[in-house]
Design an enzyme around this catalytic site. Structure first.
Site, mmCIF file in Angstrom:
data_model
loop_
_atom_site.group_PDB
_atom_site.id
_atom_site.type_symbol
_atom_site.label_atom_id
_atom_site.label_comp_id
_atom_site.label_asym_id
_atom_site.label_seq_id
_atom_site.Cartn_x
_atom_site.Cartn_y
_atom_site.Cartn_z
ATOM 1 N N TYR A 48 12.848 38.338 -21.425
ATOM 2 C CA TYR A 48 12.146 40.048 -21.515
ATOM 3 C C TYR A 48 12.403 40.376 -22.642
ATOM 4 O O TYR A 48 12.003 41.570 -22.383
ATOM 5 C CB TYR A 48 14.163 40.048 -21.247
ATOM 6 C CG TYR A 48 14.488 39.037 -18.938
ATOM 7 C CD1 TYR A 48 12.818 39.500 -18.451
ATOM 8 C CD2 TYR A 48 15.359 38.405 -19.558
ATOM 9 C CE1 TYR A 48 13.938 38.817 -17.289
ATOM 10 C CE2 TYR A 48 15.215 37.633 -18.444
ATOM 11 C CZ TYR A 48 14.356 38.105 -17.294
ATOM 12 O OH TYR A 48 14.376 37.176 -15.585
ATOM 13 N N HIS A 70 2.827 30.857 -13.232
ATOM 14 C CA HIS A 70 3.780 31.595 -12.879
ATOM 15 C C HIS A 70 3.650 32.487 -14.153
ATOM 16 O O HIS A 70 3.856 33.909 -13.991
ATOM 17 C CB HIS A 70 5.018 31.100 -12.790
ATOM 18 C CG HIS A 70 5.983 32.027 -12.802
ATOM 19 N ND1 HIS A 70 6.598 33.240 -12.402
ATOM 20 C CD2 HIS A 70 6.738 32.311 -14.335
ATOM 21 C CE1 HIS A 70 7.438 33.820 -12.620
ATOM 22 N NE2 HIS A 70 8.095 32.834 -14.140
ATOM 23 N N PHE A 71 3.520 31.682 -15.230
ATOM 24 C CA PHE A 71 4.027 32.511 -17.038
ATOM 25 C C PHE A 71 2.832 33.225 -17.146
ATOM 26 O O PHE A 71 3.054 33.847 -18.209
ATOM 27 C CB PHE A 71 4.633 32.036 -17.652
ATOM 28 C CG PHE A 71 4.237 30.619 -18.037
ATOM 29 C CD1 PHE A 71 2.660 30.722 -19.127
ATOM 30 C CD2 PHE A 71 5.321 29.279 -18.463
ATOM 31 C CE1 PHE A 71 1.987 29.355 -19.491
ATOM 32 C CE2 PHE A 71 4.272 28.357 -18.593
ATOM 33 C CZ PHE A 71 2.776 28.035 -20.104
ATOM 34 N N HIS A 72 2.074 32.568 -16.586
ATOM 35 C CA HIS A 72 0.315 33.527 -16.774
ATOM 36 C C HIS A 72 0.592 35.092 -15.819
ATOM 37 O O HIS A 72 -0.659 35.855 -16.708
ATOM 38 C CB HIS A 72 -0.872 32.420 -16.497
ATOM 39 C CG HIS A 72 -1.298 31.419 -17.497
ATOM 40 N ND1 HIS A 72 -0.777 30.687 -17.933
ATOM 41 C CD2 HIS A 72 -1.958 31.885 -18.643
ATOM 42 C CE1 HIS A 72 -0.842 29.885 -19.372
ATOM 43 N NE2 HIS A 72 -2.103 30.758 -19.775
ATOM 44 N N ARG A 79 1.724 19.670 -15.180
ATOM 45 C CA ARG A 79 0.935 20.158 -16.085
ATOM 46 C C ARG A 79 1.502 19.966 -17.970
ATOM 47 O O ARG A 79 2.272 19.006 -17.893
ATOM 48 C CB ARG A 79 2.562 21.699 -16.728
ATOM 49 C CG ARG A 79 3.764 21.099 -17.002
ATOM 50 C CD ARG A 79 4.779 22.530 -16.982
ATOM 51 N NE ARG A 79 4.904 23.488 -17.929
ATOM 52 C CZ ARG A 79 5.537 24.234 -18.297
ATOM 53 N NH1 ARG A 79 6.592 24.222 -18.256
ATOM 54 N NH2 ARG A 79 5.754 25.031 -19.766
ATOM 55 N N ARG A 80 0.842 20.962 -19.289
ATOM 56 C CA ARG A 80 1.499 19.855 -20.099
ATOM 57 C C ARG A 80 0.287 18.901 -20.301
ATOM 58 O O ARG A 80 0.853 17.539 -21.153
ATOM 59 C CB ARG A 80 2.620 19.451 -20.614
ATOM 60 C CG ARG A 80 3.492 20.832 -20.877
ATOM 61 C CD ARG A 80 4.969 20.652 -21.011
ATOM 62 N NE ARG A 80 5.640 21.574 -21.497
ATOM 63 C CZ ARG A 80 7.003 21.894 -21.215
ATOM 64 N NH1 ARG A 80 7.065 20.909 -20.220
ATOM 65 N NH2 ARG A 80 7.378 23.244 -21.403
ATOM 66 N N HIS A 107 14.758 31.542 -21.865
ATOM 67 C CA HIS A 107 15.023 32.499 -20.865
ATOM 68 C C HIS A 107 14.543 34.131 -21.342
ATOM 69 O O HIS A 107 13.271 34.792 -21.189
ATOM 70 C CB HIS A 107 15.560 32.445 -19.920
ATOM 71 C CG HIS A 107 15.224 33.554 -18.652
ATOM 72 N ND1 HIS A 107 14.351 33.159 -18.128
ATOM 73 C CD2 HIS A 107 15.659 33.939 -18.648
ATOM 74 C CE1 HIS A 107 13.874 33.606 -17.359
ATOM 75 N NE2 HIS A 107 15.163 34.425 -17.076
HETATM 76 CU CU CU1 Z 1 13.588 31.328 -17.587
#
Ligand code: CU1
Length: 590
Positions: free
Chosen positions: A257, A404-406, A467-468, A253
């Protein structure tokens, strides 16, 4: 207001081969040639990884949606998927960030940080690490090469890669640690010359991000060095998947950041200036970075809500910490928008929202960062769903998560990087930005492509599309044909394929502009101005305690201990080098 860090004494009327900014001051490349060369090398490798990783992304988007399956077989899909994730999320990010941080540290402390032995050492480790990991992954495409690493960029057990992959990962991590030493040595020198001054804002952001990175990467370093390397070499027969997975997510995680905070650095220091104004509050920016240092790491269990063997209470603590992290992101939204409004009003903008029209939307450095910020707001909303223990069960392991992470690493970070490069690359090369018209449409193409792809991925995830996997179309499960039927392809699948293609086009536009700029002639007046104006509120107006890096690091470590020691002891109690043979000692969790 005169600012002590920015003097004009370095102005020299240079010959035609000297690069200057719009105020006639020498460009970064002329003042700090050795540092500029390092930044150039870092960016060059980052852009190379971006190009290859992006091509893999296009192959996946077309394969998964069934639009075109001629590039790879479904078995090789996982090699391409791993290459996409590792090259973009680990290699592109890390190289760009160490380059950006080198630039920001030099600018902040106004001194070269190049060191004859240290700098080539960390750079060499990053390069060798990348080559080893890339060889291990790409080896999977060729029968004749006895290597593979189809373990995805979340490379935890029980899937196993060739040892070269893990050794490469270890070199990348340790190389980034040594790179950080460069910044801290510069800080020590600067501090002894300036005992009472506040740390310059950009340098403060670099140092707090690196401290967070040191705390966070301990987990993955132990995972790789103590467990995965010996296991892949056959020195130990088994590892405990839960224990090593927990070490991975301990890092997994906060790494987001490590991507986000460099984007914030540009949003806080460069975006206000491009808007025509100044940062709204220096103190608020420092508070945001301190909060990220303190709260980023004790959150990793939110990736493990479905893992057995972790007491629910610790998952709840991780969720609470994650939700607290919304605070610095909301503070950022406020500060950055306030700074943009200030800039717009300096440019003559008026009205409640009418000032938005006065912003320089045709300047790709501005529009890219602003569009990245808008998408990051959407990412915050879907992130809250991922982080909530109850809602997470709905979206876990579905296409929602890459959707989300795109938006985060794939846009908040990547689009900010591309936008920032339009502004930074002239300063580190001494060459004018070329193909400006192409550059000015580039961020909008990326934005549109991501809008289509990410939105459809989120919606498909809600319908339980996994996914994956290269084969998401389980024919007897309702909804997973990706709904609708434009030519029988399914409306969501079509949006993912079109969006992915647009993203690749935007990538080519970016790389084209960079290549043309890089190959141009050096010298003359660059169309950019490298000066960062001071914030509207002076750093002296905020508490001095904010600059106490030891205090915040100590609190960060304490929170990590509270969040992680008991669960890890519980997992270790039945043996570290076995998949778990005995019962978890419940006396640990009264
Ligand atoms: Cu996370």
């Amino acid at each position: 207001m005169a600012h002590p860090h920015e003097t004009d004494t370095d102005t020299e009327a240079g010959d035609a081969s000297t690069a200057t900014d719009t105020e006639g001051r020498l460009a970064f490349v002329e003042r700090y040639p050795a540092d500029a060369r390092m930044v150039r090398w870092c960016f060059l490798i980052a852009f190379g990884a971006l190009g290859i990783g992006g091509l893999f992304g296009l192959i996946q988007a077309l394969h998964r949606t069934g639009v075109f399956r001629g590039f790879v077989s479904s078995a090789d899909y996982y090699t391409i998927l791993t290459g996409h994730g590792v090259l973009l999320a680990l290699v592109f990010t890390t190289f760009f960030i160490v380059g950006l941080f080198t630039w920001a540290t030099v600018k902040g402390f106004e001194r070269s940080i190049y060191r004859d032995r240290l700098t080539p050492l960390w750079f060499g480790m990053l390069v060798v690490g990348t080559l080893l990991a890339a060889a291990a992954i790409l080896g999977g495409l060729f029968e004749s090469i006895p290597m593979s690493a189809d373990v995805l960029f979340t490379f935890y057990a029980p899937m196993q890669a060739h040892p070269a992959f893990y050794i490469g990962a270890a070199l990348l991590i340790v190389g980034s640690w040594i790179g950080g030493a460069n910044y801290f040595l510069a800080y020590r020198e600067w501090r002894s010359d300036n005992p009472d001054e506040r740390i310059p804002l950009q340098s403060f952001m670099v140092l707090t991000t690196m401290l967070m990175w040191y705390v966070a990467t301990i987990g993955v370093a132990v995972e790789v060095v103590v467990f995965l390397i010996p296991w892949s070499l056959g020195l130990i027969a088994e590892v405990d998947p839960l224990f090593t997975r927990t070490l991975f997510w301990y890092f997994g995680h906060p790494v987001v950041y490590f991507w986000l905070l460099p984007a914030y650095l540009l949003w806080y220091t460069v975006l206000p200036k491009l808007s025509g104004g100044r940062l709204f509050s220096d103190g608020l920016a420092r508070i945001v970075f301190v909060l990220f240092l303190v709260l980023s790491t004790p959150t990793g269990f939110h990736h493990q809500y479905l893992d057995p063997g972790i007491p629910e209470g610790f998952k709840f603590v991780a969720m609470t910490n994650t939700m607290f992290l919304l605070l610095p992101s909301l503070l950022t939204a406020f500060t950055v928008v306030a700074s943009m409004e200030h800039g717009a009003r300096q440019r003559g903008g008026t009205g409640y929202l009418g000032w938005l029209r006065a912003l320089p939307w045709a300047n790709p450095a501005f529009s890219g960062m602003a569009l990245a910020g808008i998408m990051f707001a959407a990412a915050g909303f879907s992130g809250m769903v991922n982080a909530g223990m109850n809602l997470n069960y709905l979206v876990h392991n579905t296409l929602w998560v890459p959707g989300h992470f795109h938006l985060t690493v794939g846009t908040a970070f990547a689009l900010t990087v591309m936008a920032g490069s339009f502004w930074l690359v002239p300063q580190i090369t001494g060459k004018r930005l070329r193909w400006r018209a192409v550059a000015s449409v580039q961020p909008y193409v990326w934005f549109l492509g991501m809008l289509l792809m990410s939105n459809a991925m989120h919606r498909a995830g809600l319908l339980s599309v996994p996914r994956r996997t290269a084969e998401p179309e389980y024919p007897n499960t309702p909804g997973v044909e990706f709904v609708g039927g434009v030519g029988g392809v399914g409306e969501m699948r079509l949006q993912i394929a079109v969006g992915g293609t647009l993203l690749f086009v935007a990538l080519l536009l970016f790389l084209g502009v960079m290549a043309r700029t890089w190959l141009g002639q050096k010298g003359g007046q660059l169309a950019v101005n490298g000066r960062i104006p001071p914030a509207m509120s002076d750093p002296e107006d905020s508490p001095r305690a904010l600059d106490n890096l030891r205090l915040w690091t100590a609190i960060a470590v304490l929170l990590v201990i509270l969040a992680y020691v008991l669960p890890l002891v519980g997992m270790a109690a039945d043996g570290l080098f076995s998949p778990g043979s005995g019962p978890i000692p419940m006396w640990l969790f009264p």
